[in-house]
Write a protein that holds these residues in place. Structure first.
Motif, PDB file in Angstrom:
ATOM      1  N   LEU A 145       0.868  -1.177   0.000  1.00  0.00           N
ATOM      2  CA  LEU A 145       0.000   0.000   0.000  1.00  0.00           C
ATOM      3  C   LEU A 145       0.900   1.221   0.000  1.00  0.00           C
ATOM      4  CD1 LEU A 145      -2.795  -0.551   2.699  1.00  0.00           C
ATOM      5  CD2 LEU A 145      -3.086  -0.404   0.237  1.00  0.00           C
ATOM      6  N   PRO A 146       0.560   2.264  -0.770  1.00  0.00           N
ATOM      7  CA  PRO A 146       1.380   3.480  -0.742  1.00  0.00           C
ATOM      8  C   PRO A 146       1.203   4.230   0.575  1.00  0.00           C
ATOM      9  CG  PRO A 146      -0.568   3.828  -2.083  1.00  0.00           C
ATOM     10  CD  PRO A 146      -0.567   2.370  -1.694  1.00  0.00           C
ATOM     11  N   ALA A 147       2.216   4.982   0.958  1.00  0.00           N
ATOM     12  CA  ALA A 147       2.172   5.755   2.200  1.00  0.00           C
ATOM     13  C   ALA A 147       0.975   6.692   2.255  1.00  0.00           C
ATOM     14  CB  ALA A 147       3.469   6.548   2.374  1.00  0.00           C
ATOM     15  N   SER A 148       0.520   7.163   1.108  1.00  0.00           N
ATOM     16  CA  SER A 148      -0.628   8.074   1.087  1.00  0.00           C
ATOM     17  C   SER A 148      -1.900   7.425   1.624  1.00  0.00           C
ATOM     18  CB  SER A 148      -0.872   8.592  -0.335  1.00  0.00           C
ATOM     19  OG  SER A 148      -1.167   7.520  -1.213  1.00  0.00           O
ATOM     20  N   MET A 149      -1.928   6.098   1.709  1.00  0.00           N
ATOM     21  CA  MET A 149      -3.096   5.384   2.226  1.00  0.00           C
ATOM     22  C   MET A 149      -2.931   4.965   3.682  1.00  0.00           C
ATOM     23  SD  MET A 149      -4.075   3.040  -1.069  1.00  0.00           S
ATOM     24  CE  MET A 149      -5.429   2.229  -0.216  1.00  0.00           C
ATOM     25  N   VAL A 150      -1.755   5.229   4.260  1.00  0.00           N
ATOM     26  CA  VAL A 150      -1.471   4.821   5.639  1.00  0.00           C
ATOM     27  C   VAL A 150      -1.298   6.079   6.481  1.00  0.00           C
ATOM     28  CG1 VAL A 150       0.107   3.552   7.148  1.00  0.00           C
ATOM     29  CG2 VAL A 150      -0.369   2.703   4.836  1.00  0.00           C
ATOM     30  N   TYR A 151      -2.089   6.185   7.543  1.00  0.00           N
ATOM     31  CA  TYR A 151      -2.090   7.392   8.375  1.00  0.00           C
ATOM     32  C   TYR A 151      -1.220   7.180   9.610  1.00  0.00           C
ATOM     33  CZ  TYR A 151      -5.942   7.894   5.210  1.00  0.00           C
ATOM     34  OH  TYR A 151      -6.706   7.919   4.068  1.00  0.00           O
ATOM     35  N   SER A 152       0.074   7.432   9.440  1.00  0.00           N
ATOM     36  CA  SER A 152       1.024   7.171  10.517  1.00  0.00           C
ATOM     37  C   SER A 152       1.611   8.444  11.115  1.00  0.00           C
ATOM     38  CB  SER A 152       2.167   6.287  10.007  1.00  0.00           C
ATOM     39  OG  SER A 152       2.905   6.970   9.016  1.00  0.00           O
ATOM     40  N   GLY A 153       1.250   9.592  10.593  1.00  0.00           N
ATOM     41  CA  GLY A 153       1.821  10.855  11.073  1.00  0.00           C
ATOM     42  C   GLY A 153       3.106  11.196  10.352  1.00  0.00           C
ATOM     43  N   ALA A 193       6.356   4.696   9.082  1.00  0.00           N
ATOM     44  CA  ALA A 193       5.701   4.649  10.395  1.00  0.00           C
ATOM     45  C   ALA A 193       6.721   4.294  11.467  1.00  0.00           C
ATOM     46  CB  ALA A 193       4.580   3.612  10.379  1.00  0.00           C
ATOM     47  N   PRO A 194       6.679   4.986  12.599  1.00  0.00           N
ATOM     48  CA  PRO A 194       7.613   4.674  13.698  1.00  0.00           C
ATOM     49  C   PRO A 194       7.512   3.213  14.130  1.00  0.00           C
ATOM     50  CG  PRO A 194       6.425   6.720  14.123  1.00  0.00           C
ATOM     51  CD  PRO A 194       5.774   6.087  12.920  1.00  0.00           C
TER      52      PRO A 194
END
Length: 147
Positions: free
Chosen positions: A126-134, A138-139
């Motif tokens: 999944l692209p980072a644009s679809m993952v809400y990690s701040g 992601a830490p």
């Protein structure tokens, strides 16, 4: 065992979608959650084995947009799975093709349903644009050993 987990994930995905449609303020709009995303969580001891036999000893769970899981880390790669849930686990990240937002980080995971190439068991990116990690990556999430 995998079949029952897949069924549970599908049912949970459908329930989440129904709740999001029925409860104001929970819908996904413009590629981001309408409400504040919950912080990502590292889960030590949460083991996963991908379709190639690669073993992972922990994951990071983050809010995400539902969507396509791709075989490789670029947007023209074949879709092998679909993420139905809006809070999912990821085992690593790698650099790939840049998305419209300029980010080239992709997260490796297993989709909730197989779309094509059943041998992959819906494992992909999944692209980072679809993952809400701040922040991206992601830490707590390691870089994929092959990327």
């Amino acid at each position: 065992m995998r079949t029952s987990r897949t069924r549970v994930r599908r049912v949970l995905g459908a329930v989440v979608a129904l709740i999001a449609a029925a409860v104001p303020g929970t819908a996904w709009a413009g590629g981001a959650p309408a409400t504040a995303a919950t912080a990502c969580q590292t889960r030590e001891g949460s083991e996963h084995v991908d379709w190639t036999g690669m073993w992972f000893d922990h994951d990071v769970v983050c809010d995400n947009a539902p969507g396509d899981v791709r075989l490789q880390s670029f947007s023209s790669s074949p879709v092998v799975g679909r993420m139905l849930t809006t809070r999912s686990w990821f085992v690593c990240w790698k650099l790939g093709g840049a998305e419209a937002d300029g980010n080239s980080i992709w997260y490796y995971t297993q989709g909730d349903e197989v779309v094509s190439r059943p041998a992959t068991q819906a494992w992909g990116y999944l692209p980072a644009s679809m993952v809400y990690s701040g922040t991206h990556p992601a830490p707590g999430l390691p870089r994929c050993p092959w990327g």
